[in-house]
Design a protein around this motif. Structure first.
Motif, PDB file in Angstrom:
ATOM      1  N   THR A 102       8.401 -43.712  35.045  1.00  0.00           N
ATOM      2  CA  THR A 102       7.830 -42.720  35.969  1.00  0.00           C
ATOM      3  C   THR A 102       7.174 -41.560  35.258  1.00  0.00           C
ATOM      4  O   THR A 102       6.570 -40.709  35.901  1.00  0.00           O
ATOM      5  CB  THR A 102       8.927 -42.184  36.909  1.00  0.00           C
ATOM      6  OG1 THR A 102       9.984 -41.629  36.112  1.00  0.00           O
ATOM      7  CG2 THR A 102       9.482 -43.292  37.784  1.00  0.00           C
ATOM      8  N   ASP A 107       7.075 -44.328  29.389  1.00  0.00           N
ATOM      9  CA  ASP A 107       6.494 -45.658  29.439  1.00  0.00           C
ATOM     10  C   ASP A 107       6.101 -46.125  28.040  1.00  0.00           C
ATOM     11  O   ASP A 107       6.345 -47.280  27.674  1.00  0.00           O
ATOM     12  CB  ASP A 107       5.273 -45.664  30.364  1.00  0.00           C
ATOM     13  CG  ASP A 107       4.845 -47.074  30.712  1.00  0.00           C
ATOM     14  OD1 ASP A 107       5.476 -47.668  31.611  1.00  0.00           O
ATOM     15  OD2 ASP A 107       3.910 -47.589  30.074  1.00  0.00           O
ATOM     16  N   PRO A 142       3.190 -38.261  35.806  1.00  0.00           N
ATOM     17  CA  PRO A 142       3.575 -39.553  36.400  1.00  0.00           C
ATOM     18  C   PRO A 142       2.390 -40.520  36.311  1.00  0.00           C
ATOM     19  O   PRO A 142       1.262 -40.155  36.675  1.00  0.00           O
ATOM     20  CB  PRO A 142       3.882 -39.206  37.857  1.00  0.00           C
ATOM     21  CG  PRO A 142       4.020 -37.720  37.898  1.00  0.00           C
ATOM     22  CD  PRO A 142       3.142 -37.188  36.813  1.00  0.00           C
ATOM     23  N   HIS A 144       1.458 -42.894  38.154  1.00  0.00           N
ATOM     24  CA  HIS A 144       0.780 -43.217  39.417  1.00  0.00           C
ATOM     25  C   HIS A 144      -0.217 -42.130  39.830  1.00  0.00           C
ATOM     26  O   HIS A 144      -0.961 -42.309  40.790  1.00  0.00           O
ATOM     27  CB  HIS A 144       1.798 -43.469  40.533  1.00  0.00           C
ATOM     28  CG  HIS A 144       2.605 -42.270  40.924  1.00  0.00           C
ATOM     29  ND1 HIS A 144       3.778 -41.923  40.288  1.00  0.00           N
ATOM     30  CD2 HIS A 144       2.416 -41.336  41.893  1.00  0.00           C
ATOM     31  CE1 HIS A 144       4.274 -40.827  40.848  1.00  0.00           C
ATOM     32  NE2 HIS A 144       3.474 -40.455  41.820  1.00  0.00           N
TER      33      HIS A 144
END
Length: 289
Positions: A102, A107, A142, A144
């Motif tokens: 997230t 990541d 984030p 996204h």
């Protein structure tokens, strides 16, 4: 480039198992070498076997027949597959399918955590990887909230953190808009200029034109290979294979058909402009009078 290949594909055949009784052959006795520092493009229409071949290069798929050797390691050696994947990293078509955390830096750290990288070294590798893809300023964001191109750059950073020798891109720009594609290609050019081996599977011929070597696939076999200039000179054959050529190659061939002095062996727009100036500039203009 080194004369010793980093990857050897030796007489590889592969079929997908549909059910207990039925298989679909995809690769047929394919042999290929990938050399350190090379920029290799693999092309072919849908169903030609190009993506299946790319997935053999780091052991995602294992041959039904034949062998894939990565730096002396056979991808059939499952106990050493992590070594193969640390040497050959892969980026796929859909950026969202590759994001697992997230926060961006988490990541990038995911693969390093899986191999037990020490904390201090992990931090150094994350810093290096994010800097390499121009995403350091986004490390606490984030994923996204990022664009498709930015997500793909994060996916590449996650691979770079593992310090591979080769980066395989399987249609990695096909889901991106022109801006995203431009960003990813800039990253790939930079990595290649710094010595990384690049293998790209793509249908964008402008990307293919930048490669050192092109492999053309059809029916699970390699049917044509050479430099981009050599491959794109076979325009009729490529048309038979339902493949395009760069706009520059098409224009050069059309002009050459009318004016023999115009070179047909052009693959970049800048080359077409230069050739126009060479062939059609008037003597007075050339002499400056």
């Amino acid at each position: 480039m080194s004369t010793q290949p980093i990857i050897r594909v030796e007489n590889v055949s592969f079929a997908y198992q549909l059910n207990q009784d039925q298989q679909v052959p995809v690769l047929q006795n394919v042999s290929l070498e990938v050399f350190p520092g090379e920029y290799l493009a693999i092309i072919g229409h849908n169903g030609s076997g190009k993506s299946t071949l790319s997935k053999h290069l780091n052991g995602i798929l294992t041959p039904k027949e034949g062998d894939v050797i990565v730096n002396g390691i056979n991808t059939r050696e499952k106990e050493r597959i992590h070594e193969v994947r640390s040497r050959v990293g892969m980026v796929f078509q859909h950026p969202d399918n590759q994001i697992v955390a997230t926060i961006v830096e988490d990541d990038v750290a995911f693969g390093l955590e899986n191999i037990g990288t020490a904390e201090e070294e992990m931090k150094e590798r994350i810093d290096f990887a994010l800097e390499a893809v121009g995403m350091s300023a986004f490390r606490h964001r984030p994923p996204h909230h990022l664009s498709g191109g930015q997500k793909q750059r994060i996916a590449i950073a996650g691979i770079l953190a593992m310090k591979p020798q080769c980066l395989v891109l399987d249609e990695a720009t096909s889901m991106l808009d022109s801006y995203g594609r431009h960003d990813i290609l800039a990253v790939v050019r930079k990595l290649h200029s710094e010595g990384m081996t690049i293998v790209t599977v793509t249908h964008h011929m402008s990307e293919v034109a930048e490669a050192d070597r092109v492999v053309v696939m059809e029916g699970g076999k390699i049917v044509l290979q050479g430099t981009p200039r050599e491959v794109f000179s076979h325009q009729e054959r490529l048309q038979e294979l339902h493949l395009d050529v760069p706009d520059a190659s098409r224009v050069a061939a059309l002009v050459h058909a009318e004016y023999a002095a115009f070179s047909p062996a052009l693959i970049h727009n800048e080359e077409v402009v230069a050739e126009v100036n060479r062939v059609y500039v008037r003597p007075a203009e050339a002499s400056g009078s």
